[in-house]
Each structure stands twice: as C-alpha cells, then as structure tokens.
Write a protein that holds these residues in place. Structure first.
Motif, PDB file in Angstrom:
ATOM      1  N   LYS B 134       0.842  -1.196   0.000  1.00 55.39           N
ATOM      2  CA  LYS B 134       0.000   0.000   0.000  1.00 55.39           C
ATOM      3  C   LYS B 134       0.885   1.257   0.000  1.00 55.39           C
ATOM      4  N   GLN B 138       1.241   3.986  -2.993  1.00 49.11           N
ATOM      5  CA  GLN B 138       0.946   5.380  -2.654  1.00 49.11           C
ATOM      6  C   GLN B 138       2.108   6.296  -3.056  1.00 49.11           C
ATOM      7  N   LEU B 141       2.268   6.684  -6.815  1.00 48.05           N
ATOM      8  CA  LEU B 141       1.167   7.472  -7.394  1.00 48.05           C
ATOM      9  C   LEU B 141       1.247   8.948  -7.014  1.00 48.05           C
ATOM     10  N   ILE B 147      -4.546  12.185  -9.235  1.00 48.24           N
ATOM     11  CA  ILE B 147      -4.784  10.882  -8.596  1.00 48.24           C
ATOM     12  C   ILE B 147      -4.581  11.055  -7.096  1.00 48.24           C
ATOM     13  N   ALA B 149      -3.439   9.910  -4.180  1.00 46.30           N
ATOM     14  CA  ALA B 149      -2.624   8.753  -3.797  1.00 46.30           C
ATOM     15  C   ALA B 149      -3.017   8.215  -2.419  1.00 46.30           C
ATOM     16  N   ARG B 151      -5.867   8.398  -0.900  1.00 49.35           N
ATOM     17  CA  ARG B 151      -7.167   7.722  -0.944  1.00 49.35           C
ATOM     18  C   ARG B 151      -7.031   6.345  -1.596  1.00 49.35           C
ATOM     19  N   VAL B 152      -6.222   6.275  -2.663  1.00 54.91           N
ATOM     20  CA  VAL B 152      -6.011   4.991  -3.337  1.00 54.91           C
ATOM     21  C   VAL B 152      -5.344   4.014  -2.360  1.00 54.91           C
ATOM     22  N   GLY B 153      -4.353   4.523  -1.606  1.00 53.19           N
ATOM     23  CA  GLY B 153      -3.663   3.688  -0.622  1.00 53.19           C
ATOM     24  C   GLY B 153      -4.638   3.149   0.412  1.00 53.19           C
ATOM     25  N   MET B 155      -7.824   2.808   0.101  1.00 52.47           N
ATOM     26  CA  MET B 155      -8.751   1.874  -0.540  1.00 52.47           C
ATOM     27  C   MET B 155      -8.117   0.503  -0.710  1.00 52.47           C
ATOM     28  N   LEU B 156      -6.834   0.503  -1.119  1.00 49.66           N
ATOM     29  CA  LEU B 156      -6.130  -0.785  -1.273  1.00 49.66           C
ATOM     30  C   LEU B 156      -6.111  -1.549   0.051  1.00 49.66           C
ATOM     31  N   GLU B 221      -7.561  12.585   5.270  1.00 54.24           N
ATOM     32  CA  GLU B 221      -6.682  12.189   4.168  1.00 54.24           C
ATOM     33  C   GLU B 221      -5.263  12.682   4.369  1.00 54.24           C
TER      34      GLU B 221
END
Lengths: 261, 251
Positions: B134, B138, B141, B147, B149, B151-153, B155-156, B221
């Motif tokens: 993760k 992150q 990204l 993007i 990053a 939030r993506v982290g 989510m993963l 975040e």
C-alpha cells in the motif's frame, strides 16, 4: 427522573457535560429528548436500557458522530460540535461489532490507524502502538491479520486502537455482545484495568450482571430520556421496569455479581 | 477462511523480503513491460533469474496450490485458443480445426508471459507486507496529477481487509439459505437474486459501520505517511534488474 447521590471518588472534576441534548433523526423519530448529565473524571458509568432507549445515540454524541438537534455536549470544556477532531482524540469509542471496527491489515497497522490520523511522527506512533498492544496483551500478535483473532482478542484490539490515541474518556457500546465466557472475562478485565489506571469509562449494556459490581454509577434510559441515575446498589432492583433483566444474584449485594471472581 | 489465496504474505528475512517495496514494484513494472516486447526465449531469460530468486527466498508458489491449478487451466484454454485461431502453416488439421505452427509459437509466448506476470505477482505478495505494498503504491502514485494517492492507498488497504469479511458474509448467507432448502429451487436466476440482494445489503451495512468507526478514530486524508527507506542494496538490485533487462532486450 430520579437522581440519587453518587458516591464521589474524591472531588474529581467534571469531564463530560451534557445540557438539554435533543436528537431527532431525519425521519422525525426522537432519539434523545432533553438529556442532561455530568460525568466526573475517572468514574465508571453504566448506561442501561432496552433496545431503542437511546443509549447508543447518546454515546455517539460524545465524539460527534451525531450532532445535536439542540443542546450541547462538552468534553473537558470543549464543545464537541465545534471541534470534532479534539473530541475524537479525547473520547475513544468501541462499537458493538468489533469486526467492522478493524481497519488495519495487521494488528499493528490497526492500532496505528488513529495516531496516523493525528499526524504524529513515526517514532511516536510506534511508541504508542507498542504501549497499547502491551497494555492489551496483544504485543505477540502484532504481525497477525486481525480477522484471524478470537472474539475477545478482536475487542482487545479495538481497545488498543483507542488507547493509542490516548483518550481521556472511553465509551463502550455493548462490549460483551456475542462473546463467550472467556471472551467476556478478557474484555471485562481490560475495562477494569483501564478504570483502575484513571480512565473515565461509559458503558452501555442490557446485561447488568456482567459488569455492575464494578461501576460507580448506573443510569437507566427509556424513550430517549434519562429516567433514573444513581449508585448501582440503590437502583438495581428497579432494572426490570426499564426493560433490563435484574441480575439473579442482586439480592446478595451488587458486589457479589462480578464475573471476575 | 484463513488463506483465501496463494497471494498472501509469508514472513521471512530473505533478500527479496528486505528489498524496498518501491524497487520491487518498479522492477515488476519494467519486467512486465519488457515481457511484451520479447519472444519466448527472451521470456525464459527474464523468468530464470526470478525463479532462482523465488526459490532462494522461499517464496515460490506451491505446485499444489489452488491458484496454480487455476492458472494451468487458464493457460490450457489460452494455448488451445491461440493455436487454432492463428493463421499460418498447418501442423495438424482435424476437419475445420487447423493447428498452425505460428499458433503454437504465439500460444507458447502468451502462456510464458502470463506465467511471468503470475510469478512476479506471487513473489511480490509473498515477500511484502500488505501495508508496505500500500505504501509503495501510494509513493509511486503521489507525483501523478489528479490521482489522490492517499485515498487509493487507503482503498487498497481496505480491500485487503474487506475480502475475508465478504467471504464470511457469503458463507453465512449461503448457509442460511441452504438451511431453508434453497437447493430445491432449480432456477439459477431466482437463486442468484435471492442470494445477491441480501449479500449486497449486508456488505453495504458492514462498510457503513466501518466508515463510522474510521470517522470515530479521526480519519483524515492528510495522515502520517508510510516510512520507506531505500539503501545502497536496493539501488543495486534495481540497477542489476535494469542491466539484465537491457541485456535480454539487446539479445
């Protein structure tokens, strides 16, 4: 509403101050109706009542998960609705369903979630997490995936996640639901240890027997109102009037009820 | 429900375990991209050092794992489809079905590519903690515009957390329906609807509770980021991987 004098542990300052709290849900249902109460720092308060009496709604106001329709909630003098982050730092909350409370992929990562949100530096986070896991007896499981823990361990992990944020008040919403006997003893032991170390504890239950012996104060709720508030020995006999089972051994004295014996 | 897939972390202290996750992700991306441009011999050359590393670090996928059986089936289907759908000199013909020489070559190449990607994926998963994957994603990204990053982290991380919960809900819902003789119903659409709707409702309720619990713990975040360190050894590994790639591509 009945208010009986609560035995004071010295003259502790008030940490929670709720004034005329009203909560109405979006569909118009009344959640809380003019609730006022004060909680002294270091006390152990049980909030009991039947399902739908407003216990969980009341607790969720303490860290701003719900906002008042009217009235105020202050924690250590700070208006919760005006400073949510501070309120959430001061009031840790353990939910009924520990499984859906766990966020991290490992025990360590879960305990670190709160301190990371507080933007602490890595060394401080590590120190707090190690301390919290040691205090809850989970240090040896720090690399384990949380969904493989037992029910009691999952709740202790939820407690560790709260402790790592170093709150002043810890709120437990039905902490014993769905736990077996050893699980109840583990979690109860943990709660008592926190109380001994000076934490203010608020706990909701409709199963008084498991915990009443250790509390300083008992509050009964019904229909979103506080109906009765006082020391447990004086109120326990009235439990069934509020939809809560009266402990079978209550006649022997509240102290005899402990599940830790 | 312990080990849902072969793609799970196995603790250890091998070279691969100690390698910075960002290097692993970069090498994975580079090897995958190179795999698209080389032939079967090149793919074998790319895969050999990886196999050796996997064996040395004790993270090679078990030959008996469910995933490997699934992969074998997938490869079989892909290979057969390629051999009979590619035009070229006929090797074998059965009525209208013609197996071409080019088809066999292409089929082999696609299968080797899939094996390479599977091998790298399982090596990454077995030697890296999910939290580090993760963190690595992150970090990679972060410089990209538009993007989120962090939030993506998150989510993963939540996906990794949520898979076992969803499987538990699946088995609970299935048991509850079996107990009421759902198997007597022959209509698969009816069964799918009766299974899917309560499952979806329960999963959504669980995610709602999770969101509330995250809020209670002050989720934001802008949080303390993950700590990643790349030493000389990590850069050396990246350089060695890059050199090997260049060599294979040149040959």
């Amino acid at each position: 509403m009945t208010h009986l004098p609560v035995e004071k542990r010295g003259a502790m300052p008030v940490i929670i101050q709720i004034e005329n709290l009203v909560h109405r849900f979006a569909d118009g249902t009344v959640g809380l109706e003019g609730v006022s109460m004060q909680v002294a720092e270091g006390s152990f308060v049980i909030i009991a009542g039947a399902n739908g009496s407003g216990k969980t709604t009341l607790l969720r106001h303490l860290n701003g998960l719900l906002r008042p329709t009217s009235g105020t909630v202050r924690v250590a003098g700070i208006d919760v609705a005006k400073d949510l982050l501070r309120a959430r730092t001061m009031v840790g909350m353990m939910f009924q369903d520990a499984d859906s409370q766990i966020v991290g992929e490992t025990v360590y990562a879960d305990a670190a979630f709160g301190p990371e949100n507080l933007k602490l530096d890595r060394a401080e986070i590590d120190r707090r997490v190690q301390e919290a896991l040691a205090a809850t007896g989970l240090a040896h499981l720090s690399g384990k995936r949380p969904h493989l823990l037992s029910g009691g361990e999952k709740r202790r992990l939820a407690i560790a996640g709260i402790l790592a944020m170093q709150p002043r008040v810890i709120v437990f919403d039905e902490p014993f639901s769905n736990l077996d006997y050893p699980g109840v003893r583990q979690v109860l032991g943990q709660i008592l240890q926190l109380h001994r170390s000076g934490q203010t504890i608020l706990l909701t239950t409709h199963d008084l027997e498991k915990v009443l012996a250790h509390a300083d104060r008992l509050v009964f709720m019904r229909g979103g109102k506080i109906e009765c508030d006082g020391p447990p020995p004086a109120l326990v006999a009235a439990a069934e009037a509020y939809g809560v089972k009266r402990p079978r051994a209550a006649g022997l004295g509240v102290e005899a009820l402990s599940w830790m014996n | 429900m312990d080990e849902l897939t072969g793609f799970h972390y196995r603790s250890g202290s091998s070279v691969l375990h100690r390698l910075d996750v960002r290097m692993k992700l970069l090498l994975l991306a580079l090897f995958s991209a190179a795999g698209l441009h080389v032939n079967s011999a090149g793919l074998l050359l790319l895969g050999l050092p990886l196999l050796a590393l996997a064996g040395f670090s004790r993270v090679a996928p078990s030959l008996h794992s469910r995933e490997l059986r699934g992969l074998g089936l997938l490869l079989g289907v892909v290979f057969v489809a390629r051999t009979i759908s590619t035009d070229g000199a006929a090797l074998l013909s059965m009525g209208t079905v013609v197996v071409s020489r080019e088809g066999v070559r292409d089929g082999l190449q696609v299968c080797l590519r899939l094996i390479l990607v599977f091998l790298m994926g399982s090596m990454l998963a077995a030697s890296t903690r999910p939290a580090d994957v993760k963190a690595g994603v992150q970090w990679l990204l972060d410089p990209l515009p538009f993007i989120p990053a962090e939030r993506v982290g998150t989510m993963l991380g939540l996906i990794v957390r949520f898979i076992p919960l969803i499987f538990e809900e699946v088995s609970r819902t299935m048991d509850a329906q079996r107990a009421r003789a759902v198997e007597n119903r022959r209509n698969p659409v009816y069964r799918m609807v009766m299974f899917g709707i309560p499952l979806l409702r329960r999963v959504l309720e669980t995610s709602d509770r999770l969101a509330l619990a995250m809020e209670a713990r002050g989720y934001t975040e802008s949080r303390t980021g993950p700590e990643l360190r790349a030493g000389r050894r990590d850069w050396a590994a990246l350089a060695a991987g890059g050199c090997w790639l260049a060599l294979v591509m040149a040959v």
